[in-house]
Motif scaffolding. Structure first.
Motif, mmCIF file in Angstrom:
data_model
loop_
_atom_site.group_PDB
_atom_site.id
_atom_site.type_symbol
_atom_site.label_atom_id
_atom_site.label_comp_id
_atom_site.label_asym_id
_atom_site.label_seq_id
_atom_site.Cartn_x
_atom_site.Cartn_y
_atom_site.Cartn_z
ATOM 1 N N LEU A 292 9.908 10.280 0.860
ATOM 2 C CA LEU A 292 10.509 11.480 1.156
ATOM 3 C C LEU A 292 11.437 11.734 1.388
ATOM 4 O O LEU A 292 12.084 11.615 2.691
ATOM 5 C CB LEU A 292 9.195 11.412 2.706
ATOM 6 N N ASP A 293 12.148 13.167 0.755
ATOM 7 C CA ASP A 293 13.574 13.074 0.810
ATOM 8 C C ASP A 293 13.681 14.991 0.655
ATOM 9 O O ASP A 293 12.956 15.719 0.464
ATOM 10 C CB ASP A 293 14.719 12.449 -0.081
ATOM 11 N N LYS A 294 14.398 15.586 0.920
ATOM 12 C CA LYS A 294 14.966 16.713 1.772
ATOM 13 C C LYS A 294 14.297 17.083 0.578
ATOM 14 O O LYS A 294 13.812 18.539 -0.036
ATOM 15 C CB LYS A 294 16.058 17.240 1.903
ATOM 16 N N VAL B 190 12.759 14.175 8.175
ATOM 17 C CA VAL B 190 12.247 13.570 6.532
ATOM 18 C C VAL B 190 13.982 13.259 6.353
ATOM 19 O O VAL B 190 15.517 13.420 6.838
ATOM 20 C CB VAL B 190 12.411 14.912 5.730
ATOM 21 N N ALA B 191 14.277 12.291 5.680
ATOM 22 C CA ALA B 191 15.336 11.121 5.013
ATOM 23 C C ALA B 191 16.403 12.050 4.281
ATOM 24 O O ALA B 191 15.892 13.308 3.591
ATOM 25 C CB ALA B 191 15.408 10.197 4.029
ATOM 26 N N LYS B 192 17.132 11.810 4.708
ATOM 27 C CA LYS B 192 18.348 13.739 3.817
ATOM 28 C C LYS B 192 18.754 12.718 2.638
ATOM 29 O O LYS B 192 19.942 13.556 1.897
ATOM 30 C CB LYS B 192 19.644 12.913 4.880
ATOM 31 N N LYS B 193 18.224 11.924 1.983
ATOM 32 C CA LYS B 193 18.460 10.731 0.672
ATOM 33 C C LYS B 193 17.316 12.193 -0.256
ATOM 34 O O LYS B 193 17.058 12.897 0.425
ATOM 35 C CB LYS B 193 18.069 9.605 0.800
ATOM 36 N N THR B 194 18.700 11.866 -1.865
ATOM 37 C CA THR B 194 17.597 12.268 -2.777
ATOM 38 C C THR B 194 16.998 11.179 -3.904
ATOM 39 O O THR B 194 17.639 10.170 -4.147
ATOM 40 C CB THR B 194 18.537 13.377 -3.547
ATOM 41 N N SER B 195 16.186 11.507 -4.091
ATOM 42 C CA SER B 195 15.866 10.562 -5.235
ATOM 43 C C SER B 195 15.016 10.703 -6.361
ATOM 44 O O SER B 195 15.628 12.577 -6.687
ATOM 45 C CB SER B 195 14.344 9.690 -4.249
ATOM 46 N N ASN B 196 14.623 10.320 -7.055
ATOM 47 C CA ASN B 196 14.307 10.622 -8.784
ATOM 48 C C ASN B 196 13.083 11.410 -8.634
ATOM 49 O O ASN B 196 12.042 11.232 -9.502
ATOM 50 C CB ASN B 196 14.269 10.216 -9.539
ATOM 51 N N ASN B 197 12.549 11.714 -7.607
ATOM 52 C CA ASN B 197 10.796 12.194 -7.355
ATOM 53 C C ASN B 197 10.238 13.492 -8.512
ATOM 54 O O ASN B 197 11.614 13.738 -8.863
ATOM 55 C CB ASN B 197 10.449 12.545 -5.657
ATOM 56 N N LEU B 198 9.230 13.586 -9.086
ATOM 57 C CA LEU B 198 9.310 14.901 -9.873
ATOM 58 C C LEU B 198 8.901 16.186 -8.709
ATOM 59 O O LEU B 198 9.357 15.766 -7.983
ATOM 60 C CB LEU B 198 7.983 14.763 -10.847
ATOM 61 N N SER B 199 8.522 17.528 -9.693
ATOM 62 C CA SER B 199 8.126 18.720 -8.824
ATOM 63 C C SER B 199 7.318 18.089 -8.072
ATOM 64 O O SER B 199 6.661 17.326 -7.870
ATOM 65 C CB SER B 199 8.205 19.666 -9.587
ATOM 66 N N ALA B 200 7.857 18.923 -7.044
ATOM 67 C CA ALA B 200 6.673 18.967 -5.558
ATOM 68 C C ALA B 200 4.953 19.570 -5.724
ATOM 69 O O ALA B 200 3.936 18.713 -5.284
ATOM 70 C CB ALA B 200 7.491 19.259 -4.237
ATOM 71 N N GLN B 201 5.250 20.303 -7.126
ATOM 72 C CA GLN B 201 4.014 20.574 -7.917
ATOM 73 C C GLN B 201 3.296 19.915 -8.233
ATOM 74 O O GLN B 201 2.217 19.680 -8.752
ATOM 75 C CB GLN B 201 4.396 22.031 -9.146
ATOM 76 N N GLY C 185 0.626 -1.353 -0.068
ATOM 77 C CA GLY C 185 0.062 0.249 -0.484
ATOM 78 C C GLY C 185 0.896 1.196 0.378
ATOM 79 O O GLY C 185 2.073 1.046 -0.062
ATOM 80 N N TYR C 186 0.214 2.656 0.808
ATOM 81 C CA TYR C 186 0.809 3.840 0.533
ATOM 82 C C TYR C 186 1.210 4.406 1.364
ATOM 83 O O TYR C 186 -0.296 4.242 2.308
ATOM 84 C CB TYR C 186 0.453 4.032 -0.935
ATOM 85 N N GLU C 187 1.422 5.763 2.333
ATOM 86 C CA GLU C 187 1.281 5.789 3.274
ATOM 87 C C GLU C 187 1.204 7.370 2.920
ATOM 88 O O GLU C 187 1.514 8.024 2.004
ATOM 89 C CB GLU C 187 3.094 6.498 4.087
ATOM 90 N N VAL C 188 0.298 7.628 3.492
ATOM 91 C CA VAL C 188 -0.812 9.629 2.878
ATOM 92 C C VAL C 188 0.214 10.521 3.393
ATOM 93 O O VAL C 188 0.079 10.952 4.764
ATOM 94 C CB VAL C 188 -1.746 9.369 2.906
ATOM 95 N N LEU C 189 1.189 11.127 2.297
ATOM 96 C CA LEU C 189 1.481 12.332 3.400
ATOM 97 C C LEU C 189 0.743 13.925 3.370
ATOM 98 O O LEU C 189 0.508 13.832 1.233
ATOM 99 C CB LEU C 189 3.114 12.652 2.055
#
Length: 243
Positions: free
Chosen positions: A170-172, A150-161, A101-105
């Motif tokens: 969930l990264d910095k 919040v994790a200090k790692k970075t990922s390939n997340n797209l823009s928060a917009q 499943g997912y965690e809802v942020l």
């Protein structure tokens, strides 16, 4: 009449202690490693106990409102009054009781402060390509939870917009775009909080008990190695009259 009894050589006369040096050298090298791993697991168990005591001590405190006068620390209980916005993210690859499943942020605004709230877990849809619907109170409410870094790692997340979507971490970088009051923290809701989903937070990946069990395994392997060395690489049996 004197009878001369010939002397009989003892069995130990020409028997050496070590009869297999490759196994002996291998055992000498491996034994301290196994013992060290056992003590390392005991140290990990003690560290996990310390973390558990820290968690229990902080979570037992009364919830406070996080502001500039409060030193923010992990697991500090907090209380906020405000309202959810329609901005949320689905943190992927989260399981509860073996189910995916997912965690809802979701963004929560309290007195002009924007906080990111982890409301808990929801199950995966039958079709992974279809994201589950997230329902939330539209009216002002009060929530309680605790601070989590919040994790200090970075990922390939797209823009928060690009809100209301699936993310892998969930990264910095992501939280910096959300204009939060403090981008170092997310608030995980308590199980009895208003708007909480399925929580069952896992604070410590491996418990102290599990580390102790691992240490016993390493020590048992060290003992087994000694026994194997005695029977496979030495002449103890012959020296003491055993065949």
């Amino acid at each position: 009449m004197r009878v001369e009894i010939p002397s009989v050589p003892t069995k130990n006369t020409s028997v050496t202690l070590i009869r297999n040096w490759p196994i002996t050298l291998f055992s000498i090298g491996l034994f301290p490693i196994l013992v060290s791993l056992g003590f390392w697991q005991l140290e990990r168990a003690e560290y996990k106990e310390t973390i558990r005591e820290e968690i229990d001590a902080r979570l037992s405190l009364q919830p406070v409102r996080p502001d500039a006068n409060l030193v923010l620390r992990r697991f500090t209980p907090v209380s906020l009054s405000g309202q959810y916005t329609g901005e949320y993210f689905l943190l992927d690859n989260r399981t509860r009781s073996g189910r995916a499943g997912y965690e809802v942020l979701q963004i929560f605004i309290s007195a002009d402060q924007r906080w990111l709230i982890n409301r808990g877990w929801i199950p995966l849809s039958m079709n992974r390509d279809v994201l589950p619907k997230v329902f939330y109170p539209k009216n002002p409410i009060k929530i309680i939870g605790f601070l989590y870094p919040v994790a200090k790692k970075t990922s390939n997340n797209l823009s928060a917009q690009e809100k209301n979507r699936r993310i892998q971490l969930l990264d910095k970088n992501l939280v910096k775009e959300l204009d939060l009051y403090d981008a170092s923290w997310v608030i995980r809701l308590s199980a009895d909080s208003n708007s909480a989903l399925v929580t069952d937070w896992n604070f410590i990946k491996n418990s102290a008990e599990r580390h102790r069990a691992y240490s016993v395994q390493w020590f048992c392997m060290a003992i087994a190695l000694v026994i194997l060395w005695v029977f496979a690489a030495t002449n103890f049996g012959r020296l003491y009259g055993y065949k």
